[in-house]
Design an enzyme around this catalytic site. Structure first.
Site, PDB file in Angstrom:
ATOM      1  N   GLY A 204       0.799  -1.214   0.000  1.00  0.00           N
ATOM      2  CA  GLY A 204       0.000   0.000   0.000  1.00  0.00           C
ATOM      3  C   GLY A 204       0.829   1.259   0.000  1.00  0.00           C
TER       4      GLY A 204
ATOM      5  CB  THR B 256      -2.932  -4.811  -3.542  1.00  0.00           C
ATOM      6  OG1 THR B 256      -2.728  -5.362  -2.249  1.00  0.00           O
ATOM      7  CG2 THR B 256      -3.655  -5.804  -4.410  1.00  0.00           C
TER       8      THR B 256
ATOM      9  CG  ASN C   3      -6.809   2.830   2.429  1.00  0.00           C
ATOM     10  OD1 ASN C   3      -7.138   2.455   1.290  1.00  0.00           O
ATOM     11  ND2 ASN C   3      -6.432   1.987   3.389  1.00  0.00           N
ATOM     12  NE  ARG C   4     -13.971   7.511   0.029  1.00  0.00           N
ATOM     13  CZ  ARG C   4     -14.308   8.332   1.023  1.00  0.00           C
ATOM     14  NH1 ARG C   4     -14.411   7.874   2.259  1.00  0.00           N
ATOM     15  NH2 ARG C   4     -14.549   9.618   0.793  1.00  0.00           N
TER      16      ARG C   4
ATOM     17  N   GLY D  51      -8.751   1.848  -3.241  1.00  0.00           N
ATOM     18  CA  GLY D  51      -9.317   1.030  -4.309  1.00  0.00           C
ATOM     19  C   GLY D  51      -8.288   0.444  -5.256  1.00  0.00           C
ATOM     20  CG  PHE D  52      -6.689  -3.033  -4.979  1.00  0.00           C
ATOM     21  CD1 PHE D  52      -6.169  -2.884  -3.710  1.00  0.00           C
ATOM     22  CD2 PHE D  52      -7.350  -4.225  -5.266  1.00  0.00           C
ATOM     23  CE1 PHE D  52      -6.296  -3.879  -2.744  1.00  0.00           C
ATOM     24  CE2 PHE D  52      -7.490  -5.228  -4.308  1.00  0.00           C
ATOM     25  CZ  PHE D  52      -6.960  -5.056  -3.044  1.00  0.00           C
TER      26      PHE D  52
ATOM     27  CB  SER E 260      -8.600  -4.572   0.117  1.00  0.00           C
ATOM     28  OG  SER E 260      -9.000  -3.222  -0.032  1.00  0.00           O
TER      29      SER E 260
ATOM     30  CG  ASN F 202     -10.938   0.428   0.607  1.00  0.00           C
ATOM     31  OD1 ASN F 202     -11.902   0.789   1.260  1.00  0.00           O
ATOM     32  ND2 ASN F 202      -9.693   0.496   1.072  1.00  0.00           N
ATOM     33  CB  THR F 203     -11.812  -4.256  -4.433  1.00  0.00           C
ATOM     34  OG1 THR F 203     -10.658  -3.441  -4.656  1.00  0.00           O
ATOM     35  CG2 THR F 203     -12.239  -4.888  -5.756  1.00  0.00           C
TER      36      THR F 203
ATOM     37  CE  LYS G 273      -2.482  -6.898   4.382  1.00  0.00           C
ATOM     38  NZ  LYS G 273      -1.719  -5.763   3.824  1.00  0.00           N
TER      39      LYS G 273
ATOM     40  CG  ASN H  27      -6.142  -5.585   4.193  1.00  0.00           C
ATOM     41  OD1 ASN H  27      -6.005  -4.365   4.220  1.00  0.00           O
ATOM     42  ND2 ASN H  27      -6.077  -6.280   3.064  1.00  0.00           N
TER      43      ASN H  27
ATOM     44  N   GLY I 129      -1.081  -1.494  13.596  1.00  0.00           N
ATOM     45  CA  GLY I 129      -0.893  -0.778  14.852  1.00  0.00           C
ATOM     46  C   GLY I 129       0.487  -0.867  15.457  1.00  0.00           C
TER      47      GLY I 129
END
Length: 347
Positions: free
Chosen positions: A69, A92, A117-118, A120-121, A182, A184-185, A223, A252, A305
């Site tokens: 990322g 990714t 975050n979004r 989206g690869f 993820s 975001n997809t 992952k 993730n 973290g």
């Protein structure tokens, strides 16, 4: 301290505080740094580690890696070892080049020490990354490549999407991370369901074995999301066992919002995956669960973290063989890598 008071303050003010502008400027600076070999050599001696360990058959010069990322397209690969990272995971990356989601899509939560975050690869595609890696040559530390599904690819055609990326990038990676987690997809996390994951990982295992040409196939890792139940994680681990997966990356980003300050609740309502300090406890729980379920036999890369030496050592004690940084690196800078490397060396 110099990073926090000078460098970070300047970075966080770029573009009126737009995190994506700061990221792009940082990547450009690191790309230039990586082209200055004496600087790379000198910095690596300062920040790096000599505590080698072999995990899933790959020798790592240190336990701290850069998470996927940060450098999706492998633009600054020469610079990361100079900052002490013992491995770098790019991506990714997807089969098809794609711009990602509309901006704004990256949000800092300073008080909570977190990022949403979004993205989206967003990446230039697997073939473009392969061309860059071919021209670059060896990075100097192990290179992981995270592969995911293109947004335009229907879920039912996901296997071929991943397989194309694996084929294109196989000569260049030291391990491959199968990103099915993820948020975001659309539809991606559904690939963690047992039947879908079994089909995907089974085909990638066959492809990797074929690409190995009779030799030892390069490691495949999965992952996973921190939002899975223990039962769901157990099913993922069974698929990993069935198809000789070499390890898991835990975890993730999360869809949860626990641990955010009240003042940052409005920003916390933004869609996307949360990373950073609030994720530390859950990521460590997942690492510990995977270690218990597998009897410590399945290597784990712990991420989520890791902001200080204590968080890193607790992740390792929970069962991780390696740790990765993303948000912790943004907030703490290169000295965090050095501190962890020194602490591990003294254990």
């Amino acid at each position: 301290m110099a990073y926090k008071h000078l460098v970070r303050r300047a970075l966080f003010s770029l573009g009126g505080g737009d995190p994506e502008i700061a990221h792009e400027r940082t990547m450009a600076a690191l790309t230039r740094l990586g082209q200055v070999r004496p600087a790379v050599t000198g910095l690596r001696a300062l920040f790096g580690s000599k505590q080698e360990r072999t995990v899933f058959g790959v020798r790592f010069p240190g336990v701290v890696g850069l998470a996927a990322g940060m450098d999706k397209d492998g633009r600054a690969l020469r610079a990361w070892p100079a900052l002490g990272f013992g491995h770098v995971e790019v991506g990714t990356v997807t089969r098809h080049a794609q711009p990602g989601n509309p901006q704004p899509r990256l949000f800092r939560l300073r008080e909570s020490e977190a990022i949403i975050n979004r993205m989206g690869f967003n990446n230039a595609g697997a073939d473009a990354l392969a061309a860059r890696l071919a021209a670059l040559g060896p990075v100097g530390v192990p290179l992981g490549i995270s592969i995911g599904k293109s947004k335009i690819t229907p879920v039912e055609e996901a296997v071929e999407d991943y397989r194309h990326s694996l084929r294109a990038l196989y000569p260049y990676g030291d391990y491959f991370a199968v990103n099915v987690s993820s948020p975001n997809t659309p539809g991606l996390r559904g690939l963690q369901d047992r039947a879908a994951l079994d089909a995907l990982v089974g085909e990638l295992r066959r492809e990797a074995d074929e690409l190995a040409g009779g030799g030892q196939a390069k490691p495949l890792l999965v992952k996973i999301a921190p939002d899975l139940t223990d039962a769901a994680i157990s099913e993922v681990l069974q698929v990993c066992a069935d198809h000789r997966v070499s390890g898991v990356i835990a975890t993730n980003t999360t869809l949860g919002r626990d641990g955010l300050t009240a003042a940052e609740a409005p920003t916390g309502a933004e869609a996307g995956g949360l990373s950073g300090r609030p994720l530390a406890h859950r990521s460590r729980e997942v690492v510990a669960f995977v270690a218990r379920e597998t009897g410590g036999a399945l290597p784990i890369i712990g991420v989520g973290g890791v902001f200080d030496v204590d968080a890193a050592t607790r992740m390792l004690d929970a069962g991780a063989s390696l740790v990765q940084l993303y948000t912790g690196f943004v907030f703490e800078g290169p000295s965090l890598v050095r501190r962890i490397n020194r602490a591990v060396a003294s254990r």
